[in-house]
Design an enzyme around this catalytic site. Structure first.
Site, PDB file in Angstrom:
ATOM      1  CG  HIS A 101      17.579   7.659  12.847  1.00  0.00           C
ATOM      2  ND1 HIS A 101      16.532   7.755  11.628  1.00  0.00           N
ATOM      3  CD2 HIS A 101      17.164   6.383  13.274  1.00  0.00           C
ATOM      4  CE1 HIS A 101      16.162   6.814  11.316  1.00  0.00           C
ATOM      5  NE2 HIS A 101      16.449   5.854  12.165  1.00  0.00           N
TER       6      HIS A 101
ATOM      7  CD  GLU B  92      14.504  11.444  12.559  1.00  0.00           C
ATOM      8  OE1 GLU B  92      14.051  12.564  11.932  1.00  0.00           O
ATOM      9  OE2 GLU B  92      15.308  10.891  12.061  1.00  0.00           O
TER      10      GLU B  92
ATOM     11  CG  HIS C 109      16.660  12.537   4.106  1.00  0.00           C
ATOM     12  ND1 HIS C 109      16.811  11.718   5.168  1.00  0.00           N
ATOM     13  CD2 HIS C 109      17.626  12.341   3.093  1.00  0.00           C
ATOM     14  CE1 HIS C 109      17.666  10.939   4.797  1.00  0.00           C
ATOM     15  NE2 HIS C 109      18.024  11.143   3.593  1.00  0.00           N
TER      16      HIS C 109
END
Length: 247
Positions: free
Chosen positions: A43, A72, A200
């Site tokens: 990310h 991401e 997450h």
């Protein structure tokens, strides 16, 4: 079997805290692949706080043809310094999947998803560009999200459920309500025609319960807990432990 994609951001955080190249993100990726993971996630952010654009490029050269590559990021964050923007990075490295996340510099970590009905038109040109590049597109969504028909109409193929609230409730000892919310969100997404990812704050402690509760879960992206657990158990062993849970 649900695919395990290992997020390597925390490896980059450790490296950046000292400077230099240690720990080596390429070696970490290779270790995870050899242990059996099916994907690698990164990310990159405009502030370069962890994974940087050159890491994204390096990993692309290592992963191609071996495992899935998931990038991401916020497609609306403009280029800044070394960061060329999410779409530009995707155009360079052609990842398997791009997961769109509405995060900002002020967030320590991603903590909310898109409002599908509200954000659909803004997302349309982004999704079009990514699909033309051959990338699978996933949208980060909150537990309880609705309006998945809007995502399907855009050409989105997956939804990633934000599992932070579930993980927090699990740690507090009462995850029933949050788990049911994740399950219902997955059901809505799947009925609309989307495959479902989750990510997450997932860990060895809470992953099995979620996996059993969501039939057909396509992918989990796990980084923070996995890297933390690897400090005690070793990276390869930790990846294998997660794969055993997913089996």
């Amino acid at each position: 079997m649900t695919l395990l994609s290992v997020n390597l951001n925390k490896i980059a955080v450790l490296r950046n805290s000292r400077g230099g190249n240690e720990p080596d993100i390429a070696r970490a990726a290779a270790t995870c692949i050899e242990a059996g993971c099916g994907g690698i996630t990164v990310h990159p952010r405009p502030d370069l706080r962890h994974v940087r654009p050159n890491d994204v490029r390096l990993l692309a050269s290592i992963l191609r043809g071996r495992v899935e590559y998931n990038i991401e990021g916020n497609p609306f964050a403009p280029p800044r310094g070394e960061y060329p923007g999410l779409i530009a990075l995707a155009r360079e490295v052609r990842p398997t999947q791009v997961t769109l996340v509405p995060d900002s510099d002020g967030q320590i970590t991603s903590d909310h998803g898109f409002e599908l009905a509200q954000d659909a038109e803004r997302l349309r040109p982004v999704v079009d560009q990514l699909r033309q590049l051959g990338c699978r597109v996933s949208l980060f969504v909150d537990p309880g999200a609705t309006g998945f028909e809007h995502a399907v109409a855009l050409g989105v193929q997956r939804a990633e459920i934000y599992t932070g609230p579930y993980a927090h409730a699990f740690a507090e000892g009462d995850a029933k309500e949050q788990l049911e919310l994740c399950v219902e969100t997955a059901r809505r997404a799947q009925q609309a025609g989307l495959a479902v990812n989750a990510g997450h704050d997932l860990s060895q402690a809470n992953l099995g319960t979620l996996r059993v509760a969501i039939p057909g879960l396509a992918e989990v992206s796990i980084g923070h807990a996995l890297i933390g657990e690897a400090l005690y158990e070793g990276l390869a062993n930790t990846v294998r432990n997660y794969l055993q849970i997913l089996r």
